[in-house]
Design an enzyme around this catalytic site. Structure first.
Site, PDB file in Angstrom:
ATOM      1  N   ARG A  59       0.738  -1.345  -0.001  1.00 37.48           N
ATOM      2  CA  ARG A  59      -0.095   0.142   0.028  1.00 37.48           C
ATOM      3  C   ARG A  59       0.899   1.222   0.008  1.00 37.48           C
ATOM      4  NH1 ARG A  59      -5.458  -0.707   3.630  1.00 37.48           N
ATOM      5  NH2 ARG A  59      -6.691  -2.079   1.793  1.00 37.48           N
ATOM      6  N   SER A  60       0.489   2.268   0.891  1.00 38.44           N
ATOM      7  CA  SER A  60       1.200   3.570   0.805  1.00 38.44           C
ATOM      8  C   SER A  60       2.749   3.240   1.384  1.00 38.44           C
ATOM      9  CB  SER A  60       0.557   4.282   1.764  1.00 38.44           C
ATOM     10  OG  SER A  60      -0.445   4.976   1.211  1.00 38.44           O
ATOM     11  N   ALA A  61       3.221   2.100   1.812  1.00 37.51           N
ATOM     12  CA  ALA A  61       4.768   2.061   1.808  1.00 37.51           C
ATOM     13  C   ALA A  61       5.328   2.263   0.576  1.00 37.51           C
ATOM     14  CB  ALA A  61       4.927   0.971   2.781  1.00 37.51           C
TER      15      ALA A  61
END
Length: 381
Positions: A59-61
């Protein structure tokens, strides 16, 4: 719980915390890796349907590896972080965006966290509709004057800019210039031949926090309240793709969405961050000046999207109440629902955690935080 892998002497508390994630904090399949001074000191995996080389959507990582592309283009003299985005992408200048700088994209100060007309999942990944929508969008605040998390639009902002500058997609550039030299199993756009290695991701229940941890969950509840309001910037930012895509679908996993669709092993996420702050296997990604540039605070205070106070460098979240890491020197990026990657140059440490069990966390997952606390204790003995 059968936890597999190795820890170096002195890092046994990280293994204990990792095991505790399964018994006490609702994890179902996960891995964690830590590098210290360029060497792997923790490498653990376990849980349901999880093997040594299992990769997972982070995801946003993804935003941290994606930001590295812009930093390296700047390091090589191909991109000016203080130039207007329209210098490289002329169509972008429409509707009051003439003064949006490249650095504003990385610091969440562009004023473009939402789309007036959300994209369908198919439009989000077609490589055309996202950049076109961003070029037509008017900022919702004066660019540069505030910050708010660009949860989804970060994909098309960075992706189109890199394409205009290099002629390559951001995922392709990362694969060629970063992942291949470092030997990373970290993709922004999963190759078909690697699809069998990716675990299925699913929501899992978040255990109730003890009463003593009440202060920890109040900011998250505030974000949840904002998310429930269909008119809030929070809901609109995360809803720039509507409905939310199926993250287990092959088409989504193959998509190059620098905000959200990255896929990695914990081992490679940690190795990536280790190579930002030092040499790993003979390779170092950032020159010292670039490292300083990446982690220097650019945005701090109330976040117009995440509601709580956040701190950002250029493309990276910085250590703080919204996303605790090891120390004030730490920089990296969490992924909504669990994953986390970061480096701490003062400690010479790099960390990667990936999981198949999505929980309700936005920036501060209790499983990742248990591991970080254990690691901090190991490093400060």
């Amino acid at each position: 719980m059968d936890v597999q892998g190795t820890v170096a002497d002195g890092f046994e508390p990280v293994r204990d915390a990792f095991r505790g994630n399964f018994t006490d904090r609702g994890d179902r399949g996960a891995a964690v890796t830590v590098y210290r001074d360029g060497h792997k000191v923790v490498d653990l995996w376990g849980g349901t349907d999880w093997a040594e080389d299992t990769a997972q959507i982070i995801r946003s990582a993804t935003k941290g590896p994606a930001a590295a592309v812009l930093h390296l283009l700047h390091q090589r003299g191909q991109l000016d972080l203080d130039a207007p985005v329209g210098t490289y992408w002329p169509e972008f200048k429409a509707n009051g965006k003439e003064r949006v700088l490249v650095r504003h994209l990385l610091t969440h100060r562009a004023g473009l966290p939402v789309l007036d007309s959300p994209l369908t999942p198919a439009e989000a990944i077609d490589g055309v509709s996202g950049p076109r929508a961003i070029a037509a969008q008017a900022p919702v605040w004066q660019p540069g004057e505030a910050h708010g998390y660009h949860a989804q639009t970060y994909s098309w902002l960075l992706g189109e800019l890199v394409l205009r500058v290099t002629g390559r997609t951001l995922g392709r550039w990362f694969a060629d210039e970063v992942a291949q030299p470092l030997g990373l199993d970290l993709w922004i756009g999963l190759p078909g031949e690697q699809a069998h290695r990716v675990g299925r991701i699913a929501e899992t229940e978040t255990p109730a926090a003890p009463a003593s941890q009440g202060l920890r969950i109040r900011p998250k509840q505030t974000v949840s309240d904002a998310y429930r309001d269909p008119h809030s910037l929070t809901r609109r930012a995360f809803g720039a793709i509507d409905p939310l895509p199926d993250e287990n679908a092959p088409g989504y996993r193959a998509a190059e969405l620098p905000a959200s669709s990255g896929i990695a092993t914990a081992r490679s996420l940690a190795r990536f961050y280790a190579a930002l702050i030092g040499r790993v296997g003979g390779h170092r990604v950032y020159a010292p000046a670039t490292l300083t540039q990446a982690r220097t605070e650019e945005s701090a205070g109330p976040d117009r999207v995440l509601v709580v106070g956040t701190r950002f460098g250029l493309g990276y979240m910085l250590h703080g109440p919204a996303s605790p890491m090891l120390s004030p020197a730490s920089f990296g990026h969490p992924g909504r629902g669990g994953s986390l990657g970061f480096a701490d140059p003062d400690a010479g440490a790099a960390f990667g955690y990936v999981t198949s069990g999505l929980q309700t966390s936005v920036t501060s997952d209790p499983r990742a935080q248990a591991l970080v606390r254990a690691l901090r204790g190991c490093l400060t003995r």
